[in-house]
Design an enzyme around this catalytic site. Sequence first.
Site, PDB file in Angstrom:
ATOM      1  N   LYS A 185      -5.128 -14.154   2.486  1.00 49.05           N
ATOM      2  CA  LYS A 185      -5.374 -13.209   3.590  1.00 49.05           C
ATOM      3  C   LYS A 185      -6.750 -13.462   4.207  1.00 49.05           C
ATOM      4  O   LYS A 185      -7.584 -14.161   3.620  1.00 49.05           O
ATOM      5  CB  LYS A 185      -5.295 -11.766   3.086  1.00 49.05           C
ATOM      6  CG  LYS A 185      -4.043 -11.426   2.302  1.00 49.05           C
ATOM      7  CD  LYS A 185      -2.764 -11.439   3.108  1.00 49.05           C
ATOM      8  CE  LYS A 185      -1.635 -10.856   2.264  1.00 49.05           C
ATOM      9  NZ  LYS A 185      -0.326 -10.968   2.897  1.00 49.05           N
TER      10      LYS A 185
HETATM   11  C1  LIG Z   1       0.629  -9.925   1.873  1.00 48.25           C
HETATM   12  C2  LIG Z   1       1.404  -8.801   2.453  1.00 48.25           C
HETATM   13  C3  LIG Z   1       1.756  -7.670   1.697  1.00 48.25           C
HETATM   14  C4  LIG Z   1       1.616  -7.587   0.208  1.00 48.25           C
HETATM   15  O1  LIG Z   1       0.390  -7.868  -0.320  1.00 48.25           O
HETATM   16  P1  LIG Z   1       0.244  -8.343  -1.859  1.00 48.25           P
HETATM   17  O2  LIG Z   1      -1.207  -8.181  -2.116  1.00 48.25           O
HETATM   18  O3  LIG Z   1       0.721  -9.737  -1.941  1.00 48.25           O
HETATM   19  O4  LIG Z   1       1.059  -7.401  -2.695  1.00 48.25           O
HETATM   20  C5  LIG Z   1       2.355  -6.620   2.345  1.00 48.25           C
HETATM   21  N1  LIG Z   1       2.633  -6.668   3.657  1.00 48.25           N
HETATM   22  C6  LIG Z   1       2.339  -7.742   4.422  1.00 48.25           C
HETATM   23  C7  LIG Z   1       2.676  -7.715   5.867  1.00 48.25           C
HETATM   24  C8  LIG Z   1       1.728  -8.855   3.840  1.00 48.25           C
HETATM   25  O5  LIG Z   1       1.454  -9.923   4.592  1.00 48.25           O
END
Ligand SMILES: *Cc1c(COP(=O)(O)O)cnc(C)c1O
Length: 366
Positions: A185
């Site tokens: 991210k």
């Molecule tokens: C990455 C992501 C999540 C989940 O995050 P995690 O930390 O992997 O559990 C939820 N929603 C979206 C749109 C994402 O890109």
Amino acid sequence: MIPFLDLRAAYLELKTEIDTAVARVLDSGWYILGPEVDAFEAEWAVYCGADHAVGLANGLDALILALRALDVGPGDEVIVPSNTYIATWLAVSAVGAMPVPVEPDPTTHNIDPARIADAVTPRTRVLLPVHLYGQPADMDPILEIARAHGLAVVEDAAQAHGARYKGQTIGAHGDIVCWSFYPGKNLGALGDGGAVTTNRADLADRVRVLRNYGSREKYVNEVQGVNSRLDPLQAAVLRVKLAHLDAWTDRRRAVAAAYHAGLVDSGLILPHVPDWADPAWHLYVVRNPARDALQARLTDAGVGTLIHYPIPPHMQAAYAGMGLAPDDLPLARQLAGEVLSLPMGPQMAKEIDKVIQHFNKISGAR
Ligand SMILES: *Cc1c(COP(=O)(O)O)cnc(C)c1O
């Protein structure tokens, strides 16, 4: 090979600072919650323009605990985008509620506010927009519909660190905003991490209790909580990276601008940015009806691309029980067949021109 994303390059750029922060936690003898998590929560709340932040184990838990804090459960409906990562739907299912998908605006790929009102029923409790690819969802009409129907707004901001909607940083438009710090991210830990931000003290307090076994005071359990705490090692890493987030977002913006200028004649459908949007450019997503052939030729040419996402939630085996046919949500299905994410990240520089040249050669533009 030009990688889609180079996480190691991001670490190496900040290696000295990150290694120092990690050593500080190791030396402290404090390995669950504590001062490092408190400090990150305070800094993240300020960055997001929110009164409160609560650090959690991951982004899926952030969504689940946000819904639990709002007492969403069996018999309730939550409006979600048809075009999203499946985590958005899974959080709704995890609390026993029903995800009700709404199709995107095909120009932005984000939930279409004009379609939301038709999906509201007496059971609807929450609107759950996603700021997909780091492009802010159109929040004003969403908040207006929520007000008109007495609904809460939970935002999935897992891809939107630092994005702005009408000049205001994503982080406190709705009742509660959910973050992931998954390594890839825009603000990524070196492992899993997540958080919620909110201006509502009641919701921050409930999530804080839920994340720690339903306990405010050790061995006193008010509710049936879970173990979903942000790790202090990850908090320390996130504090280092947060200080660089705006600079790194600027670099992503420069990559996006270069792609736009270089691909405007490529025949690809390029990202559409409404004038009220200041995206965080988590992903740079183009569309092409011959996507699979295009991706294969780029792979052969050494350009790494990804598809976000190849199978929409309603076509996953996990949701076969909902009984939705592929074409019940035709836009989600079509986007899944046409989208392609270009290499993107703050550590890209010299690779940008090569990516553009390969795309133009392969797509037959001048
Ligand atoms: C990455 C992501 C999540 C989940 O995050 P995690 O930390 O992997 O559990 C939820 N929603 C979206 C749109 C994402 O890109």
